[in-house]
Design a protein around this motif. Structure first.
Motif, PDB file in Angstrom:
ATOM      1  N   VAL A  53      -9.784  -8.142 -13.438  1.00  0.00           N
ATOM      2  CA  VAL A  53      -8.749  -7.514 -13.084  1.00  0.00           C
ATOM      3  C   VAL A  53      -9.287  -6.960 -11.104  1.00  0.00           C
ATOM      4  O   VAL A  53      -8.578  -6.549 -10.634  1.00  0.00           O
ATOM      5  N   THR A  54     -10.699  -6.820 -11.511  1.00  0.00           N
ATOM      6  CA  THR A  54     -11.274  -6.104  -9.685  1.00  0.00           C
ATOM      7  C   THR A  54     -11.136  -6.684  -8.589  1.00  0.00           C
ATOM      8  O   THR A  54     -10.723  -6.773  -7.829  1.00  0.00           O
ATOM      9  N   ALA A  55     -10.743  -7.946  -8.995  1.00  0.00           N
ATOM     10  CA  ALA A  55     -10.554  -9.429  -8.507  1.00  0.00           C
ATOM     11  C   ALA A  55      -8.552  -9.569  -7.777  1.00  0.00           C
ATOM     12  O   ALA A  55      -8.080  -9.793  -6.736  1.00  0.00           O
ATOM     13  N   GLY A  56      -8.086  -9.173  -9.279  1.00  0.00           N
ATOM     14  CA  GLY A  56      -7.084  -9.545  -9.202  1.00  0.00           C
ATOM     15  C   GLY A  56      -6.124  -8.171  -8.260  1.00  0.00           C
ATOM     16  O   GLY A  56      -4.738  -8.378  -8.273  1.00  0.00           O
ATOM     17  N   ILE A  57      -6.643  -7.178  -8.564  1.00  0.00           N
ATOM     18  CA  ILE A  57      -6.147  -6.335  -7.754  1.00  0.00           C
ATOM     19  C   ILE A  57      -5.367  -6.603  -6.249  1.00  0.00           C
ATOM     20  O   ILE A  57      -4.233  -6.544  -6.149  1.00  0.00           O
ATOM     21  N   THR A  58      -6.103  -8.053  -6.012  1.00  0.00           N
ATOM     22  CA  THR A  58      -5.745  -8.122  -4.734  1.00  0.00           C
ATOM     23  C   THR A  58      -4.467  -8.993  -4.184  1.00  0.00           C
ATOM     24  O   THR A  58      -4.481  -9.161  -3.706  1.00  0.00           O
ATOM     25  N   GLU A  59      -4.111  -9.257  -5.633  1.00  0.00           N
ATOM     26  CA  GLU A  59      -2.390 -10.366  -5.755  1.00  0.00           C
ATOM     27  C   GLU A  59      -1.981  -9.396  -5.138  1.00  0.00           C
ATOM     28  O   GLU A  59      -0.375 -10.252  -4.565  1.00  0.00           O
ATOM     29  N   PHE A  60      -1.884  -7.715  -4.676  1.00  0.00           N
ATOM     30  CA  PHE A  60      -0.658  -6.910  -4.219  1.00  0.00           C
ATOM     31  C   PHE A  60      -0.864  -7.426  -3.021  1.00  0.00           C
ATOM     32  O   PHE A  60      -0.232  -6.050  -2.063  1.00  0.00           O
ATOM     33  N   ASN A  61      -1.846  -8.042  -2.995  1.00  0.00           N
ATOM     34  CA  ASN A  61      -1.641  -7.708  -0.853  1.00  0.00           C
ATOM     35  C   ASN A  61      -1.245  -9.227  -0.221  1.00  0.00           C
ATOM     36  O   ASN A  61      -0.861  -9.651  -1.217  1.00  0.00           O
ATOM     37  N   SER A  62      -0.090  -9.395   1.352  1.00  0.00           N
ATOM     38  CA  SER A  62      -0.007  -9.630   1.250  1.00  0.00           C
ATOM     39  C   SER A  62      -0.116 -10.860   2.321  1.00  0.00           C
ATOM     40  O   SER A  62      -1.105  -9.684   3.324  1.00  0.00           O
ATOM     41  N   GLN A  63       0.201 -11.718   3.582  1.00  0.00           N
ATOM     42  CA  GLN A  63      -0.055 -11.726   4.649  1.00  0.00           C
ATOM     43  C   GLN A  63       0.005 -11.507   5.737  1.00  0.00           C
ATOM     44  O   GLN A  63      -0.755 -10.631   6.533  1.00  0.00           O
ATOM     45  N   PHE A  64       1.131  -9.761   5.661  1.00  0.00           N
ATOM     46  CA  PHE A  64       1.686  -9.346   6.578  1.00  0.00           C
ATOM     47  C   PHE A  64       1.042  -7.942   6.538  1.00  0.00           C
ATOM     48  O   PHE A  64       1.004  -7.102   7.002  1.00  0.00           O
ATOM     49  N   ARG A  65       1.075  -7.789   5.099  1.00  0.00           N
ATOM     50  CA  ARG A  65       0.862  -6.203   4.351  1.00  0.00           C
ATOM     51  C   ARG A  65       0.703  -5.764   2.944  1.00  0.00           C
ATOM     52  O   ARG A  65       0.802  -7.222   2.176  1.00  0.00           O
ATOM     53  N   ALA A  66      -0.163  -4.520   2.820  1.00  0.00           N
ATOM     54  CA  ALA A  66      -0.371  -4.273   1.318  1.00  0.00           C
ATOM     55  C   ALA A  66       0.689  -3.374   0.301  1.00  0.00           C
ATOM     56  O   ALA A  66       1.218  -2.980   1.447  1.00  0.00           O
ATOM     57  N   ALA A  67       0.620  -3.806  -0.416  1.00  0.00           N
ATOM     58  CA  ALA A  67       1.298  -2.664  -1.715  1.00  0.00           C
ATOM     59  C   ALA A  67       0.885  -1.488  -1.703  1.00  0.00           C
ATOM     60  O   ALA A  67       0.017  -2.096  -2.909  1.00  0.00           O
ATOM     61  N   TYR A  68       0.278  -1.436  -1.137  1.00  0.00           N
ATOM     62  CA  TYR A  68      -0.831   0.603  -1.387  1.00  0.00           C
ATOM     63  C   TYR A  68      -0.613   0.692  -2.572  1.00  0.00           C
ATOM     64  O   TYR A  68      -1.387   1.316  -3.538  1.00  0.00           O
ATOM     65  N   HIS A  69       0.630   0.843  -2.904  1.00  0.00           N
ATOM     66  CA  HIS A  69       1.297   2.091  -3.980  1.00  0.00           C
ATOM     67  C   HIS A  69       0.964   1.334  -5.225  1.00  0.00           C
ATOM     68  O   HIS A  69       1.096   1.596  -6.396  1.00  0.00           O
ATOM     69  N   LEU A  70       1.141   0.128  -5.626  1.00  0.00           N
ATOM     70  CA  LEU A  70       0.686  -0.609  -6.390  1.00  0.00           C
ATOM     71  C   LEU A  70      -0.603  -1.788  -6.788  1.00  0.00           C
ATOM     72  O   LEU A  70      -0.833  -1.342  -7.891  1.00  0.00           O
ATOM     73  N   MET A  71      -1.298  -1.993  -5.601  1.00  0.00           N
ATOM     74  CA  MET A  71      -2.786  -1.208  -5.833  1.00  0.00           C
ATOM     75  C   MET A  71      -3.606  -0.661  -6.035  1.00  0.00           C
ATOM     76  O   MET A  71      -4.540  -1.031  -7.334  1.00  0.00           O
ATOM     77  N   SER A  72      -3.050   1.497  -6.081  1.00  0.00           N
ATOM     78  CA  SER A  72      -3.619   2.205  -6.176  1.00  0.00           C
ATOM     79  C   SER A  72      -3.169   1.986  -8.115  1.00  0.00           C
ATOM     80  O   SER A  72      -3.738   2.667  -7.922  1.00  0.00           O
ATOM     81  N   ALA A  73      -1.873   2.269  -8.783  1.00  0.00           N
ATOM     82  CA  ALA A  73      -1.292   2.110  -9.958  1.00  0.00           C
ATOM     83  C   ALA A  73      -2.952   1.183 -10.355  1.00  0.00           C
ATOM     84  O   ALA A  73      -2.727   1.381 -11.718  1.00  0.00           O
ATOM     85  N   GLY A  74      -2.395   0.024  -9.924  1.00  0.00           N
ATOM     86  CA  GLY A  74      -3.379  -1.548 -10.228  1.00  0.00           C
ATOM     87  C   GLY A  74      -5.021  -0.650 -10.556  1.00  0.00           C
ATOM     88  O   GLY A  74      -5.038  -1.141 -11.758  1.00  0.00           O
ATOM     89  N   SER A  75      -5.483  -0.138  -9.869  1.00  0.00           N
ATOM     90  CA  SER A  75      -6.866   0.259 -10.119  1.00  0.00           C
ATOM     91  C   SER A  75      -6.878   1.163 -10.557  1.00  0.00           C
ATOM     92  O   SER A  75      -7.982   1.509 -10.885  1.00  0.00           O
ATOM     93  N   ILE A  76      -6.224   3.014 -11.012  1.00  0.00           N
ATOM     94  CA  ILE A  76      -5.961   3.179 -12.180  1.00  0.00           C
ATOM     95  C   ILE A  76      -6.454   2.962 -13.415  1.00  0.00           C
ATOM     96  O   ILE A  76      -6.726   2.833 -14.191  1.00  0.00           O
ATOM     97  N   VAL A  77      -4.720   1.730 -13.451  1.00  0.00           N
ATOM     98  CA  VAL A  77      -5.216   1.595 -14.845  1.00  0.00           C
ATOM     99  C   VAL A  77      -6.554   0.424 -15.037  1.00  0.00           C
ATOM    100  O   VAL A  77      -6.860   0.377 -16.080  1.00  0.00           O
ATOM    101  N   ALA A  78      -7.174  -0.349 -14.115  1.00  0.00           N
ATOM    102  CA  ALA A  78      -8.205  -0.941 -14.366  1.00  0.00           C
ATOM    103  C   ALA A  78      -9.414  -0.359 -14.813  1.00  0.00           C
ATOM    104  O   ALA A  78     -10.594  -0.406 -15.448  1.00  0.00           O
ATOM    105  N   ALA A  79      -9.020   1.516 -13.724  1.00  0.00           N
ATOM    106  CA  ALA A  79     -10.489   1.797 -14.570  1.00  0.00           C
ATOM    107  C   ALA A  79     -10.271   2.381 -15.888  1.00  0.00           C
ATOM    108  O   ALA A  79     -11.284   3.117 -16.386  1.00  0.00           O
TER     109      ALA A  79
END
Length: 282
Positions: free
Chosen positions: A232-258
């Motif tokens: 899951v630690t590496a899988g969170i980067t799935e929410f990154n795209s080529q030109f922008r990052a979905a920080y709200h989804l990355m943050s939600a994924g980080s909370i779930v992973a923790a």
């Protein structure tokens, strides 16, 4: 040699400590609070530059719903469990046997073998990146959960053996001698005499290794790619795209992973503290 406890300091020092403690706690928790805040913000807040303000709308259910039902996050979580649990079992089991041999038996080369276990902990893991990756590729273990499990077991066994060997040496040796006098086999001494006394140490070590492996990001990126084996630690980067990052989804994924390591700590808190403090006082 040791700092004076705050209870024995002058009253002025105690007041200063009590005044600055809340600020220190807030400063320490600020990154976690920021991630929690970002996880309930809509995507428009990041586009409009509303990073630290009040969310324009609370999108907690939407963000976490996308994390669970519109991404590979459940698969990444399962991968982390399938990597972390076997690693903890393998590293703790091997270290118990190695610690018993190094802590109980006296033979030529005992200290040399022990120092080899210790020396592995002082090797910067970054310099192992290329040879370990080449080794996993040559063994057809690259981008597999088994490859990560085997590597983590090998890399963590040194620290675990250091922990277990020192713990076993602190146990009352007359118990082992009494069992030998009764004619008990060595493997029975290990299973029925030594191992039950090691329960606090086993719990403490299991929590530590679970946290280390679950939070590992470096080797997850080096040795895996894609959702088939990535934790899951590496899988969170799935929410990154080529030109922008979905920080709200990355943050939600980080909370779930923790959540799993936090839950693991609180479930084993009593045994974890007992294992770390056993032998501190008589």
């Amino acid at each position: 040699m040791f700092p004076t406890p705050i209870e024995k300091r002058p009253r002025s020092a105690q007041i200063t400590y009590q005044a600055f403690l809340p600020f220190a706690l807030i400063l320490w928790l600020l990154p976690l609070l920021a991630v929690a805040l970002f996880s309930i913000k809509p995507d428009a807040d990041f586009t409009n530059g509303n990073y630290w303000g009040v969310p324009s709308s609370f999108e907690a259910f939407t963000n976490y719903g996308k994390v669970f039902f519109e991404s590979n996050m459940p698969r990444y979580l399962l991968n982390s469990l399938l990597i972390t649990i076997p690693t903890v079992i393998g590293a703790v089991a091997l270290s118990c046997m190695a610690g018993f041999a190094l802590g109980v038996y006296k033979f030529r080369g005992n200290l040399l073998i022990f120092f080899i276990f210790i020396a592995g902990n002082f090797v910067p893991f970054q310099i192992l990146m290329v040879p370990v990756r080449d080794l996993t590729v040559s063994m057809n273990l690259y981008d597999t959960k088994l490859g990560l499990v085997l590597f983590h077991v090998a890399f963590q066994t040194g620290f675990c053996t250091l922990f277990m060997r020192n713990f076993i040496r602190a146990l009352p040796f007359p118990l082992i001698e009494a069992a030998r006098v009764e004619g008990v086999a060595e493997w029975r001494i290990f299973l029925y005499v030594v191992l039950p006394l090691m329960k606090p140490a086993l719990a403490a070590l299991a929590v530590l290794i679970f946290t280390f492996i679950w939070n590992d990001y470096f080797w997850a990126v080096v040795l895996t790619q894609g959702p088939d084996a990535q934790p899951v630690t590496a899988g969170i980067t799935e929410f990154n795209s080529q030109f922008r990052a979905a920080y709200h989804l990355m943050s939600a994924g980080s909370i779930v992973a923790a959540l799993p390591p936090v839950a693991m700590f609180f479930l084993m808190q009593k045994h974890f503290i007992a294992g770390l403090t056993l032998g501190a006082v008589k």
